[in-house]
Design a protein around this motif. Structure first.
Motif, short mmCIF file in Angstrom:
data_model
loop_
_atom_site.label_atom_id
_atom_site.label_comp_id
_atom_site.label_asym_id
_atom_site.label_seq_id
_atom_site.Cartn_x
_atom_site.Cartn_y
_atom_site.Cartn_z
N ILE A 285 70.00 90.87 129.80
CA ILE A 285 71.44 91.07 130.00
C ILE A 285 72.20 90.86 128.70
N ALA A 286 71.83 89.83 127.95
CA ALA A 286 72.50 89.56 126.68
C ALA A 286 72.30 90.69 125.68
N SER A 287 71.10 91.27 125.65
CA SER A 287 70.84 92.36 124.70
C SER A 287 71.58 93.63 125.08
N ARG A 288 71.84 93.84 126.37
CA ARG A 288 72.56 95.04 126.79
C ARG A 288 74.06 94.89 126.66
N THR A 289 74.59 93.70 126.95
CA THR A 289 76.04 93.51 127.01
C THR A 289 76.60 92.78 125.80
N PHE A 290 75.74 92.17 124.98
CA PHE A 290 76.13 91.36 123.82
C PHE A 290 76.91 90.10 124.23
N TYR A 291 76.78 89.69 125.49
CA TYR A 291 77.35 88.41 125.94
C TYR A 291 76.24 87.36 125.88
N GLU A 292 75.84 86.98 124.67
CA GLU A 292 74.72 86.05 124.53
C GLU A 292 75.04 84.67 125.09
N ILE A 293 76.21 84.12 124.71
CA ILE A 293 76.55 82.76 125.15
C ILE A 293 76.76 82.70 126.66
N PRO A 294 77.53 83.61 127.28
CA PRO A 294 77.65 83.55 128.74
C PRO A 294 76.31 83.68 129.46
N ALA A 295 75.41 84.51 128.93
CA ALA A 295 74.09 84.64 129.57
C ALA A 295 73.30 83.34 129.47
N LEU A 296 73.35 82.69 128.30
CA LEU A 296 72.65 81.42 128.13
C LEU A 296 73.23 80.34 129.04
N VAL A 297 74.56 80.32 129.17
CA VAL A 297 75.21 79.33 130.03
C VAL A 297 74.81 79.56 131.50
N ALA A 298 74.77 80.82 131.92
CA ALA A 298 74.45 81.13 133.31
C ALA A 298 73.03 80.71 133.67
N ILE A 299 72.06 81.05 132.81
CA ILE A 299 70.68 80.67 133.13
C ILE A 299 70.48 79.16 132.98
N SER A 300 71.25 78.54 132.09
CA SER A 300 71.16 77.08 131.96
C SER A 300 71.63 76.40 133.24
N PHE A 301 72.69 76.94 133.84
CA PHE A 301 73.16 76.40 135.11
C PHE A 301 72.09 76.52 136.19
N TRP A 302 71.35 77.64 136.20
CA TRP A 302 70.28 77.79 137.17
C TRP A 302 69.17 76.76 136.96
N TYR A 303 68.78 76.56 135.69
CA TYR A 303 67.75 75.55 135.41
C TYR A 303 68.23 74.15 135.79
N LEU A 304 69.48 73.83 135.49
CA LEU A 304 70.02 72.52 135.87
C LEU A 304 70.03 72.33 137.38
N LEU A 305 70.40 73.38 138.10
CA LEU A 305 70.43 73.29 139.57
C LEU A 305 69.03 73.06 140.12
N MET A 306 68.05 73.81 139.64
CA MET A 306 66.69 73.68 140.17
C MET A 306 66.06 72.34 139.79
N THR A 307 66.26 71.91 138.55
CA THR A 307 65.69 70.62 138.15
C THR A 307 66.38 69.46 138.87
N SER A 308 67.65 69.59 139.18
CA SER A 308 68.34 68.54 139.92
C SER A 308 67.78 68.40 141.33
N ILE A 309 67.51 69.53 141.97
CA ILE A 309 66.92 69.49 143.31
C ILE A 309 65.53 68.87 143.26
N LEU A 310 64.74 69.25 142.26
CA LEU A 310 63.40 68.67 142.12
C LEU A 310 63.48 67.17 141.82
N SER A 311 64.45 66.75 141.05
CA SER A 311 64.60 65.32 140.73
C SER A 311 64.93 64.51 141.98
N ILE A 312 65.79 65.06 142.84
CA ILE A 312 66.12 64.36 144.09
C ILE A 312 64.87 64.27 144.97
#
Length: 314
Positions: A247-274
């Protein structure tokens, strides 16, 4: 000089009341101020930055390819951990065996897979077809009854699963071995005196007691595996990180793409931590007289203690 028996001791008066003065902790308040300032600066950056584009972050967060990447990431994590757990238990038992061939083979496996990077192993399994073009079933050094092309048999997803799972088995073997060694040898001797076989002793006596030591690092390995799956983007497998990169390579929104996938990783790791916390709490029942507080109980206790401290200072 001695007093008569019927004489009363002199009245020296009641002792003065002890005045408890709360201990001051100026360093704590300095730390609170520093953290508050840094948090305010971060919040201001997130609100005023013209690069983040929160509307784009929200669109990328729910984009179909990103959601498919989340599913692929979870699938890779689950399969790799199953291979790692099963293989780790077998390797740990082999490592503790008195048979030098079994223990030596286990040691060499752990040495090789722990001593080489995961990324190199991913590339190795992906390009192994150049070394072994065909995989067959037959008699060793004899005729082959059936054969398949390696690249047709082992695709990108299979190669990634094998690389992650076999690498995890090497690390999990050491976790299981440490858990088994933490159980007192008298337990195995008592089980042997009762007529239990070695396998029954291991399955019914040793491993249940070793779980208290195995579970915490096993939970950490699961969380680590979830993030390690991002490396499979190097072999062009479409998972969460690769979806964000596309998505970042097609739209050139590198930072928003990194933020979005980081939120997904944080959500999944938080559930696993609980989940890890409650599994650890379950297996600590036999060792602690009082079970550890749940996260909500800790929050309430900290809030009450803070309020009491503020009241005492006031």
């Amino acid at each position: 000089m001695t007093l008569p028996q019927d004489a009363a001791p002199p009245d020296r008066g009641r002792p003065e009341e002890i005045r408890a003065v709360p201990v001051r902790h100026p360093g704590r308040w300095v730390a609170v101020v520093v953290i508050a300032v840094l948090a305010a600066m971060l919040g201001h950056l997130m609100v005023t930055s013209s690069v983040l584009h929160w509307d784009v972050v929200g669109q990328i967060f729910t984009y179909p390819t990103v959601l498919a990447g989340v599913g692929r990431t979870l699938e890779l994590t689950a399969l790799a951990m199953v291979i790692g757990i099963v293989g780790g238990v077998l390797l740990a038992v082999m490592r503790l065996s008195k048979n030098p061939v079994l223990s030596g083979a286990s040691w060499i496996y752990i040495w090789v897979f722990r001593g080489t990077p995961v990324l190199v192993q991913l590339f190795f399994w992906n390009f192994l077809g150049a070394l072994v073009p065909k995989v067959g079933i037959g008699i060793p050094f004899g005729p082959t009854f059936a054969s398949w092309n390696y690249n047709d048999l082992v695709g990108l997803f299979t190669a990634a699963t094998l690389a992650l799972g076999l690498n995890e088995a090497a690390y999990f073997a050491e976790i299981v071995r440490a858990g088994i060694l933490s159980v007192d040898e008298g337990q195995a001797e008592a089980a042997s005196s009762l007529g239990l076989t070695h396998a029954q002793t291991l399955w019914r006596i040793v491993l249940p007691q070793a779980m208290r030591v195995i579970i915490p690092p096993a939970g950490n390995e699961t969380i680590s595996m979830l993030k390690t799956t991002s490396l499979v983007s190097a072999i062009a497998l479409e998972e969460l990180t690769r979806a964000g990169q596309d998505i970042a390579s097609r739209t050139f929104y590198e930072i928003p793409a990194l933020v979005a996938i980081s939120f997904w990783y944080l959500l999944m790791t938080s559930i696993l931590s609980i989940g890890q916390y409650y599994v650890e709490r379950y297996y600590s029942r036999g060792t602690n007289r009082v079970l550890p507080d749940t996260p909500w109980q800790k929050v309430r206790k900290n809030l009450l203690s803070f309020q009491r401290h503020e009241g005492a200072v006031g």
